[in-house]
Scaffold this active site. Structure first.
Site, PDB file in Angstrom:
ATOM      1  N   THR A 103     -89.882  12.227 -82.837  1.00 30.73           N
ATOM      2  CA  THR A 103     -90.651  11.057 -83.270  1.00 30.73           C
ATOM      3  C   THR A 103     -91.279  11.393 -84.615  1.00 30.73           C
ATOM      4  O   THR A 103     -92.129  12.296 -84.707  1.00 30.73           O
ATOM      5  CB  THR A 103     -91.762  10.706 -82.252  1.00 30.73           C
ATOM      6  OG1 THR A 103     -91.171  10.567 -80.962  1.00 30.73           O
ATOM      7  CG2 THR A 103     -92.463   9.416 -82.644  1.00 30.73           C
ATOM      8  N   LYS A 178     -90.368   3.068 -81.562  1.00 29.39           N
ATOM      9  CA  LYS A 178     -90.923   4.218 -80.837  1.00 29.39           C
ATOM     10  C   LYS A 178     -92.438   4.328 -81.070  1.00 29.39           C
ATOM     11  O   LYS A 178     -93.218   4.556 -80.131  1.00 29.39           O
ATOM     12  CB  LYS A 178     -90.206   5.507 -81.280  1.00 29.39           C
ATOM     13  CG  LYS A 178     -90.816   6.800 -80.754  1.00 29.39           C
ATOM     14  CD  LYS A 178     -90.726   6.928 -79.254  1.00 29.39           C
ATOM     15  CE  LYS A 178     -91.549   8.106 -78.764  1.00 29.39           C
ATOM     16  NZ  LYS A 178     -91.629   8.191 -77.310  1.00 29.39           N
ATOM     17  N   LYS A 246    -100.336  12.887 -82.817  1.00 27.12           N
ATOM     18  CA  LYS A 246     -99.465  12.780 -84.005  1.00 27.12           C
ATOM     19  C   LYS A 246     -98.848  11.384 -84.090  1.00 27.12           C
ATOM     20  O   LYS A 246     -98.813  10.751 -85.144  1.00 27.12           O
ATOM     21  CB  LYS A 246     -98.371  13.858 -83.877  1.00 27.12           C
ATOM     22  CG  LYS A 246     -97.269  13.827 -84.890  1.00 27.12           C
ATOM     23  CD  LYS A 246     -95.871  13.447 -84.401  1.00 27.12           C
ATOM     24  CE  LYS A 246     -95.375  13.811 -83.078  1.00 27.12           C
ATOM     25  NZ  LYS A 246     -94.047  13.361 -82.720  1.00 27.12           N
TER      26      LYS A 246
HETATM   27  N1  LIG Z   1     -92.514  15.656 -74.287  1.00 27.60           N
HETATM   28  C1  LIG Z   1     -92.269  14.382 -74.136  1.00 27.60           C
HETATM   29  O1  LIG Z   1     -92.522  13.820 -73.052  1.00 27.60           O
HETATM   30  C2  LIG Z   1     -91.671  13.547 -75.259  1.00 27.60           C
HETATM   31  C3  LIG Z   1     -91.227  12.261 -74.943  1.00 27.60           C
HETATM   32  C4  LIG Z   1     -90.666  11.473 -75.938  1.00 27.60           C
HETATM   33  C5  LIG Z   1     -90.584  11.958 -77.240  1.00 27.60           C
HETATM   34  N2  LIG Z   1     -91.045  13.210 -77.525  1.00 27.60           N
HETATM   35  C6  LIG Z   1     -90.912  13.667 -78.926  1.00 27.60           C
HETATM   36  O2  LIG Z   1     -89.861  14.634 -78.976  1.00 27.60           O
HETATM   37  C7  LIG Z   1     -90.170  15.645 -79.949  1.00 27.60           C
HETATM   38  C8  LIG Z   1     -90.163  17.024 -79.255  1.00 27.60           C
HETATM   39  O3  LIG Z   1     -91.143  17.011 -78.220  1.00 27.60           O
HETATM   40  P1  LIG Z   1     -91.293  18.215 -77.178  1.00 27.60           P
HETATM   41  O4  LIG Z   1     -92.145  17.690 -76.084  1.00 27.60           O
HETATM   42  O5  LIG Z   1     -89.971  18.832 -76.901  1.00 27.60           O
HETATM   43  O6  LIG Z   1     -92.191  19.202 -78.072  1.00 27.60           O
HETATM   44  P2  LIG Z   1     -92.400  20.787 -77.937  1.00 27.60           P
HETATM   45  O7  LIG Z   1     -92.176  21.236 -76.539  1.00 27.60           O
HETATM   46  O8  LIG Z   1     -93.691  21.071 -78.601  1.00 27.60           O
HETATM   47  O9  LIG Z   1     -91.197  21.379 -78.825  1.00 27.60           O
HETATM   48  C9  LIG Z   1     -91.255  21.242 -80.211  1.00 27.60           C
HETATM   49  C10 LIG Z   1     -90.015  21.845 -80.830  1.00 27.60           C
HETATM   50  O10 LIG Z   1     -90.154  21.770 -82.264  1.00 27.60           O
HETATM   51  C11 LIG Z   1     -89.991  23.095 -82.793  1.00 27.60           C
HETATM   52  N3  LIG Z   1     -90.788  23.256 -84.009  1.00 27.60           N
HETATM   53  C12 LIG Z   1     -92.104  22.963 -84.199  1.00 27.60           C
HETATM   54  N4  LIG Z   1     -92.475  23.262 -85.448  1.00 27.60           N
HETATM   55  C13 LIG Z   1     -91.376  23.782 -86.067  1.00 27.60           C
HETATM   56  C14 LIG Z   1     -91.122  24.256 -87.380  1.00 27.60           C
HETATM   57  N5  LIG Z   1     -92.067  24.273 -88.328  1.00 27.60           N
HETATM   58  N6  LIG Z   1     -89.867  24.701 -87.662  1.00 27.60           N
HETATM   59  C15 LIG Z   1     -88.894  24.689 -86.725  1.00 27.60           C
HETATM   60  N7  LIG Z   1     -89.072  24.236 -85.464  1.00 27.60           N
HETATM   61  C16 LIG Z   1     -90.299  23.775 -85.159  1.00 27.60           C
HETATM   62  C17 LIG Z   1     -90.466  24.003 -81.677  1.00 27.60           C
HETATM   63  O11 LIG Z   1     -90.011  25.317 -81.901  1.00 27.60           O
HETATM   64  P3  LIG Z   1     -90.751  26.569 -81.169  1.00 27.60           P
HETATM   65  O12 LIG Z   1     -90.136  26.632 -79.782  1.00 27.60           O
HETATM   66  O13 LIG Z   1     -90.423  27.719 -82.013  1.00 27.60           O
HETATM   67  O14 LIG Z   1     -92.227  26.247 -81.134  1.00 27.60           O
HETATM   68  C18 LIG Z   1     -89.807  23.327 -80.488  1.00 27.60           C
HETATM   69  O15 LIG Z   1     -88.425  23.591 -80.441  1.00 27.60           O
HETATM   70  C19 LIG Z   1     -91.524  15.256 -80.565  1.00 27.60           C
HETATM   71  O16 LIG Z   1     -91.323  14.546 -81.751  1.00 27.60           O
HETATM   72  C20 LIG Z   1     -92.147  14.367 -79.493  1.00 27.60           C
HETATM   73  O17 LIG Z   1     -93.079  13.469 -80.050  1.00 27.60           O
HETATM   74  C21 LIG Z   1     -91.565  14.020 -76.558  1.00 27.60           C
END
Ligand SMILES: NC(=O)c1ccc[n+]([C@@H]2O[C@H](COP(=O)([O-])OP(=O)(O)OC[C@H]3O[C@@H](n4cnc5c(N)ncnc54)[C@H](OP(=O)(O)O)[C@@H]3O)[C@@H](O)[C@H]2O)c1
Length: 294
Positions: A103, A178, A246
């Site tokens: 997102t 979204k 965010k």
């Molecule tokens: N969780 C939900 O329920 C959900 C639902 C819908 C949409 N989303 C969206 O989907 C996306 C991912 O969410 P998530 O829940 O999977 O988040 P998350 O568990 O915090 O994972 C974030 C990912 O981004 C990587 N990352 C962060 N900063 C980085 C950087 N500077 N360089 C390279 N990689 C980086 C992290 O790597 P590391 O492992 O090294 O930290 C990890 O792979 C977000 O945009 C979120 O808003 C999430």
């Protein structure tokens, strides 16, 4: 080059967080050859054990892929994996399709689309809803911006990770919907927390409010999931509060750019900000309840 149809398409996946890992596992289950990269390499272990190949850089993932998929936290993370040294854009194959499910802002989605076009690749913004349980069950919903033909080509891939997808317009449209969707979820959970604070503060158990809510028009699937967590005060991150915060910021930025006032969202963001500022650990956005439990 047009990617081969079906599970022969080689997929590259960057971002193995709460969402990326289960999405990758579902792609492997569907039979797609998968190459992955994550900033913290140890998070790739489950996928590598299930058959994925671990690449050394985002560039290497993109170079290996007919279809590239990314899902990272926020705009700076996405810019980093795309434009840094050995970033994914430098490896993107001509004729490939790149899908971003993070997102981020619609403006960033359009900037990426232009960068892909320069390299002869096609881009779809395809953020998701459905949470970690939707990602695990392969029941995500994708909100897609970009050209309809490219979407048609990757529908089987979306089908391996999700149950529905909506084509919403040109690049950026997926992100706009979204952000609007997440405003609703953030406000719903904030409203429940606020109502619980009122009811319990005035001497009635929170369970009573939830019981009545479940039989009323105020009932909502997100509250079915979050109400028990608010009542128990259990906030292990499923959709982390830092990410909801965010998304509210991205929605307010967009509103600012186009001159649409979002007073309820602005107020809710203050509440989420206060909880985020005081938090010492990663919390689910249901922890907005902590605003009233200092
Ligand atoms: N969780 C939900 O329920 C959900 C639902 C819908 C949409 N989303 C969206 O989907 C996306 C991912 O969410 P998530 O829940 O999977 O988040 P998350 O568990 O915090 O994972 C974030 C990912 O981004 C990587 N990352 C962060 N900063 C980085 C950087 N500077 N360089 C390279 N990689 C980086 C992290 O790597 P590391 O492992 O090294 O930290 C990890 O792979 C977000 O945009 C979120 O808003 C999430």
């Amino acid at each position: 080059m047009t990617p081969a149809p079906g599970p022969q398409q080689k997929i590259g996946l960057i971002g193995l967080g709460l969402m990326g890992r289960p999405m990758g596992l579902n792609l492997l289950k569907a039979g797609y050859p998968l190459t992955v990269w994550n900033r913290t390499a140890s998070r790739a272990e489950a996928l590598v054990a299930a058959g994925a190949k671990l690449a050394k850089s985002p560039r290497e993932v993109a170079a290996s892929a007919d279809v590239l998929l990314t899902i990272v936290s926020d705009p700076p993370a996405l810019e980093e994996i795309l434009w840094s040294k050995d970033g994914a854009l430098s490896g993107l194959q001509r004729g490939s399709i790149y899908i971003d499910s993070s997102t981020v802002s619609p403006a960033l989605a359009r900037k990426i689309a232009a960068a892909c076009a320069e390299r002869g690749a096609r881009f779809l913004d395809a953020p998701v809803t459905g949470g970690t349980w939707g990602a695990e069950k392969g029941e995500l919903v994708f909100m897609v911006g970009g050209d309809a033909e490219s979407l048609k080509e990757i529908e089987p891939i979306l089908g391996a990770m999700g149950k529905r997808w909506f084509h919403l317009g040109p690049n950026g449209a997926g992100q706009i919907i979204k952000l609007a969707m997440n405003m609703i979820l953030a406000l719903e959970v904030d409203a429940l927390a606020e109502a619980l604070a009122l009811a319990t503060g005035a001497g009635v158990q929170g369970e009573k409010l939830v019981e009545v809510m479940q039989s009323s028009m105020a009932r909502a699937p997100v509250l079915d999931v979050k109400a028990p967590l608010l009542l128990k005060g259990e906030y292990a991150p499923s959709f982390p509060l830092r990410l909801m915060h965010k998304d509210l910021g991205l929605a307010l930025d967009l509103a600012n750019q186009i001159g649409v006032p979002l007073p309820a969202t602005a107020a809710a963001r203050e509440t989420y900000s206060a909880v985020k500022g005081a938090a010492r650990e990663d919390l689910d956005y249901a922890a907005v309840m902590k605003f009233w439990k200092k």
